[in-house]
Scaffold this motif. Structure first.
Motif, PDB file in Angstrom:
ATOM      1  N   SER A 226       0.351  -1.228   0.298  1.00 51.60           N
ATOM      2  CA  SER A 226       0.281  -0.114   0.408  1.00 51.60           C
ATOM      3  C   SER A 226       0.945   0.810   0.356  1.00 51.60           C
ATOM      4  O   SER A 226       0.242   2.956   0.417  1.00 51.60           O
ATOM      5  N   TYR A 227       2.219   1.188   0.119  1.00 39.92           N
ATOM      6  CA  TYR A 227       3.143   1.997   0.662  1.00 39.92           C
ATOM      7  C   TYR A 227       2.352   3.421  -1.519  1.00 39.92           C
ATOM      8  O   TYR A 227       2.417   3.290  -2.085  1.00 39.92           O
ATOM      9  N   GLY A 228       2.706   4.585  -0.775  1.00 38.64           N
ATOM     10  CA  GLY A 228       2.191   5.336  -1.824  1.00 38.64           C
ATOM     11  C   GLY A 228       0.679   5.752  -2.109  1.00 38.64           C
ATOM     12  O   GLY A 228       0.927   6.718  -3.262  1.00 38.64           O
ATOM     13  N   THR A 229      -0.217   4.731  -1.851  1.00 44.02           N
ATOM     14  CA  THR A 229      -1.606   4.351  -2.721  1.00 44.02           C
ATOM     15  C   THR A 229      -2.521   5.433  -1.335  1.00 44.02           C
ATOM     16  O   THR A 229      -1.694   4.885   0.010  1.00 44.02           O
ATOM     17  N   GLU A 232      -7.181   0.990  -2.236  1.00 44.86           N
ATOM     18  CA  GLU A 232      -6.953  -0.056  -2.145  1.00 44.86           C
ATOM     19  C   GLU A 232      -6.409  -0.467  -3.171  1.00 44.86           C
ATOM     20  O   GLU A 232      -5.809  -1.860  -2.683  1.00 44.86           O
ATOM     21  N   GLU A 233      -5.664   0.530  -3.937  1.00 40.50           N
ATOM     22  CA  GLU A 233      -5.042  -0.205  -5.145  1.00 40.50           C
ATOM     23  C   GLU A 233      -4.106   0.548  -4.892  1.00 40.50           C
ATOM     24  O   GLU A 233      -3.564   1.257  -4.860  1.00 40.50           O
ATOM     25  N   PRO A 234      -3.030  -0.773  -4.980  1.00 41.43           N
ATOM     26  CA  PRO A 234      -1.420  -1.095  -4.859  1.00 41.43           C
ATOM     27  C   PRO A 234      -1.039   0.377  -6.341  1.00 41.43           C
ATOM     28  O   PRO A 234      -1.140   0.333  -7.201  1.00 41.43           O
ATOM     29  N   GLN A 235      -0.219   1.150  -6.015  1.00 38.25           N
ATOM     30  CA  GLN A 235       0.226   1.468  -6.870  1.00 38.25           C
ATOM     31  C   GLN A 235       1.754   1.425  -7.091  1.00 38.25           C
ATOM     32  O   GLN A 235       3.103   1.750  -6.280  1.00 38.25           O
ATOM     33  N   LEU A 236       2.803   0.595  -8.013  1.00 41.23           N
ATOM     34  CA  LEU A 236       3.277   0.156  -8.131  1.00 41.23           C
ATOM     35  C   LEU A 236       5.117   0.549  -8.533  1.00 41.23           C
ATOM     36  O   LEU A 236       5.990   0.264  -8.007  1.00 41.23           O
ATOM     37  N   ASP A 237       4.302   1.611  -9.229  1.00 44.67           N
ATOM     38  CA  ASP A 237       5.615   2.219  -9.448  1.00 44.67           C
ATOM     39  C   ASP A 237       6.276   3.283  -8.216  1.00 44.67           C
ATOM     40  O   ASP A 237       7.290   3.761  -8.231  1.00 44.67           O
ATOM     41  N   ALA A 238       4.822   4.165  -7.709  1.00 44.70           N
ATOM     42  CA  ALA A 238       5.785   4.510  -5.857  1.00 44.70           C
ATOM     43  C   ALA A 238       6.349   3.034  -5.446  1.00 44.70           C
ATOM     44  O   ALA A 238       7.370   3.469  -4.263  1.00 44.70           O
ATOM     45  N   VAL A 239       5.889   1.910  -5.365  1.00 44.92           N
ATOM     46  CA  VAL A 239       6.742   0.248  -4.395  1.00 44.92           C
ATOM     47  C   VAL A 239       8.208   0.370  -5.090  1.00 44.92           C
ATOM     48  O   VAL A 239       9.069   0.766  -4.362  1.00 44.92           O
ATOM     49  N   GLU A 240       8.201   0.579  -6.382  1.00 47.52           N
ATOM     50  CA  GLU A 240       9.408   0.286  -6.866  1.00 47.52           C
ATOM     51  C   GLU A 240      10.616   1.630  -6.636  1.00 47.52           C
ATOM     52  O   GLU A 240      11.248   1.611  -6.509  1.00 47.52           O
ATOM     53  N   GLU A 241      10.458   2.673  -6.813  1.00 51.04           N
ATOM     54  CA  GLU A 241      10.555   4.067  -6.648  1.00 51.04           C
ATOM     55  C   GLU A 241      11.095   4.352  -5.074  1.00 51.04           C
ATOM     56  O   GLU A 241      12.876   4.492  -4.938  1.00 51.04           O
ATOM     57  N   LEU A 242      10.782   3.483  -4.318  1.00 48.41           N
ATOM     58  CA  LEU A 242      11.104   3.600  -3.124  1.00 48.41           C
ATOM     59  C   LEU A 242      12.279   2.372  -2.925  1.00 48.41           C
ATOM     60  O   LEU A 242      13.172   2.554  -1.730  1.00 48.41           O
ATOM     61  N   LEU A 243      11.761   0.876  -3.533  1.00 48.73           N
ATOM     62  CA  LEU A 243      12.834   0.084  -3.060  1.00 48.73           C
ATOM     63  C   LEU A 243      13.723   0.215  -3.753  1.00 48.73           C
ATOM     64  O   LEU A 243      14.891   0.455  -3.002  1.00 48.73           O
ATOM     65  N   ALA A 244      13.794   1.141  -5.524  1.00 42.78           N
ATOM     66  CA  ALA A 244      15.255   1.291  -6.210  1.00 42.78           C
ATOM     67  C   ALA A 244      15.827   2.145  -5.443  1.00 42.78           C
ATOM     68  O   ALA A 244      17.044   2.520  -5.327  1.00 42.78           O
ATOM     69  N   ALA A 245      15.044   3.636  -4.676  1.00 37.13           N
ATOM     70  CA  ALA A 245      15.861   4.475  -3.858  1.00 37.13           C
ATOM     71  C   ALA A 245      16.739   3.225  -2.420  1.00 37.13           C
ATOM     72  O   ALA A 245      17.821   4.030  -2.229  1.00 37.13           O
ATOM     73  N   CYS A 246      16.310   2.788  -2.157  1.00 41.17           N
ATOM     74  CA  CYS A 246      16.834   2.171  -0.689  1.00 41.17           C
ATOM     75  C   CYS A 246      18.344   1.278  -1.324  1.00 41.17           C
ATOM     76  O   CYS A 246      19.217   0.837  -0.597  1.00 41.17           O
ATOM     77  N   ARG A 247      18.044   1.090  -2.411  1.00 43.66           N
ATOM     78  CA  ARG A 247      19.006  -1.076  -2.872  1.00 43.66           C
ATOM     79  C   ARG A 247      20.375   0.705  -3.962  1.00 43.66           C
ATOM     80  O   ARG A 247      21.448   0.178  -2.885  1.00 43.66           O
ATOM     81  N   GLU A 248      19.881   1.496  -4.357  1.00 38.18           N
ATOM     82  CA  GLU A 248      20.861   2.819  -4.247  1.00 38.18           C
ATOM     83  C   GLU A 248      21.331   3.448  -3.073  1.00 38.18           C
ATOM     84  O   GLU A 248      23.200   3.075  -2.967  1.00 38.18           O
ATOM     85  N   GLU A 249      20.881   3.495  -2.220  1.00 40.93           N
ATOM     86  CA  GLU A 249      21.333   4.159  -0.669  1.00 40.93           C
ATOM     87  C   GLU A 249      22.556   3.080  -0.024  1.00 40.93           C
ATOM     88  O   GLU A 249      22.936   3.570   0.316  1.00 40.93           O
ATOM     89  N   ILE A 250      22.071   1.318   0.026  1.00 47.73           N
ATOM     90  CA  ILE A 250      22.048   0.777   0.805  1.00 47.73           C
ATOM     91  C   ILE A 250      23.846   0.049   0.392  1.00 47.73           C
ATOM     92  O   ILE A 250      24.523  -0.006   0.914  1.00 47.73           O
ATOM     93  N   GLY A 251      23.284   0.430  -0.711  1.00 51.83           N
ATOM     94  CA  GLY A 251      25.037  -0.011  -1.752  1.00 51.83           C
ATOM     95  C   GLY A 251      25.024  -1.307  -2.056  1.00 51.83           C
ATOM     96  O   GLY A 251      23.475  -2.176  -1.524  1.00 51.83           O
ATOM     97  N   PRO A 252      26.012  -2.032  -2.868  1.00 51.67           N
ATOM     98  CA  PRO A 252      26.419  -3.442  -3.201  1.00 51.67           C
ATOM     99  C   PRO A 252      26.026  -4.374  -2.355  1.00 51.67           C
ATOM    100  O   PRO A 252      25.952  -5.805  -2.461  1.00 51.67           O
TER     101      PRO A 252
END
Length: 437
Positions: A226-229, A232-252
């Protein structure tokens, strides 16, 4: 020293204390104060005695869930006897739902609702609760004083954890819940709507974690997809933006966990696209799916907002996409009859055969929920035997037996504090009137 703040710091409720400290460490105030952590009752008493020697007022902050209230009231009495002279303040979901019961159990003040702004105002007042919104207490004459609703602010206003104290925890990305399930305290404490932390704000937190040597990112949310919405409908683009940002910040060399402990995913939100999104950015190989029951009638009465088929579909898709699926199920919910139990056990066996694990719970009539006055969950011997069989094959786990004891204590406490105009009698599901909106 104007004020000493002692945290009765318990592993089960560190998130709440961290949120308060995070707000406090950014707050400018003329009041001179100090903060200390007490991890045991003896340590708490010792810190109170020491603080009384150097501070004009001592506040002890408590936070606890409803099942722990009775045990902690006993601990509070011991601390008071060993170290008098402090003001004990209880916060969290139980104090919010049952402030008078909390006062009667021995606490001086109940903090009702979200605690960040309440604590800041209380510190500015050097610990004097008079006029600070979000508090309930008794005055010198014994009259109950309610200071009004605590202020709710945007989730970006305060940090998710206190960096200065080096106390870290999963990042709260969503507060509140639109689903308002009748057994859950979350929407009735934080309101039945979503407030989301922004992606940039989450980035800031992940960056601080990495700077302090932490490599695992987890999230606190009532419903992960439900992040970003606001619907009751998920917003997968908002979820992807969140997860991509976290992946980038935490590093490989870092890891991101989403849809696993301490949060879950609603079954109707699971899709192939959503699962592959989690797989692309995250490191967890397991997901928690909130099913709660295998009975269509029980799900409708609980206002879950999904049916049994959505649960089956979610588990099949999750396993198909390579995840280990843990399914939350609650036994003994209000109005549940033998056929409803049979349906839940049949679903549990079916999902276990697919490879899922069942996380079993016993219904607890939690304060602050519409089912607060319902009977405690009653699990009959036949159900217990079947649950034990699933457990013995490694297909079921959980503290459902301990929760049966908690449920009985909560029901007894509710009888002592009846809510006006509420009946505790529940009919079988087939005889109940339709659930109101």
């Amino acid at each position: 020293m104007d004020l000493a703040i002692v945290l009765r710091y318990r592993k089960a409720v560190t998130y709440g204390h961290h949120t308060l400290l995070a707000a406090l460490e950014e707050h400018a105030t003329s009041v001179r104060y100090e903060v200390s952590f007490a991890t045991t009752a003896d340590e708490c008493a010792a810190q109170i005695r020491q603080a009384r020697e150097r501070a004009a007022r001592v506040l002890v902050l408590w936070s606890f869930y409803s099942p722990d209230a009775a045990a902690l009231a006993g601990e509070l009495a011991e601390i008071r006897a060993a170290a008098p002279g402090a003001t004990h303040i209880a916060g969290g979901v139980h104090a919010t739902a049952e402030p008078i019961q909390t006062l009667d159990a021995g606490w001086d003040v109940a903090a009702v609702g979200e605690g960040e702004t309440t604590l800041l105002r209380l510190v500015d007042a050097a610990g004097d609760p008079a006029g600070v919104p979000g508090l309930v207490y008794r005055d010198a004459d014994g009259t109950v004083v309610k200071t009004g609703r605590a202020e709710r602010r945007d989730l970006d206003t305060y940090r998710a954890f206190p960096v200065a104290h080096k106390r870290f925890n999963p990042i709260e990305i969503t507060r509140g819940c639109i689903y308002a399930c009748r057994f859950c305290q979350t929407p009735f404490m934080f309101s039945a709507r979503f407030r989301h932390r922004s992606v940039e704000n989450v980035r800031w937190h992940v960056r601080r974690m990495r700077e302090h040597g932490l490599r695992d990112v987890r999230f606190i949310t009532p419903t992960s997809l439900s992040y970003g919405t606001q619907t009751e409908e998920p917003q997968l683009d908002a979820v992807e933006e969140l997860l991509a940002a976290c992946r980038e910040e935490i590093g490989p060399d870092g890891r991101v966990f989403f849809g696993s402990f301490p949060s879950e995913i609603r079954p109707e939100h699971i899709s192939v696209d959503a699962l592959r999104l989690v797989r692309r950015y995250c490191d967890n190989d397991n997901l928690i799916v909130g099913a709660q029951s295998g009975s269509t009638g029980v799900l409708a009465a609980a206002k879950r907002g999904h049916g049994v088929e959505e649960v089956r579909r979610a588990v099949r898709l999750g396993i198909q996409e390579g995840f280990r699926i843990n399914v939350d199920m609650i036994f003994g919910m209000p109005g549940e009859g033998p056929s409803d139990v049979d349906d839940s056990l049949a679903l549990a066996r079916e999902l276990a055969d697919l490879g899922a694990r069942i996380h079993a719970h016993t219904f607890m009539p939690l304060p602050g929920t519409p089912w607060r006055d319902a009977p405690p969950g009653d699990v009959d011997p036949a159900t217990i035997s079947e649950v034990d069989r699933l457990s013995s094959r490694g297909a079921l786990y959980g503290h459902w037996q301990r929760q049966r004891e908690h449920a009985n204590r909560l029901a007894e406490a509710a009888k002592a504090y009846p809510r006006p105009g509420r009946s505790r009698t529940l009919l079988p599901l087939a005889a109940q009137p339709p659930a109101e909106d």
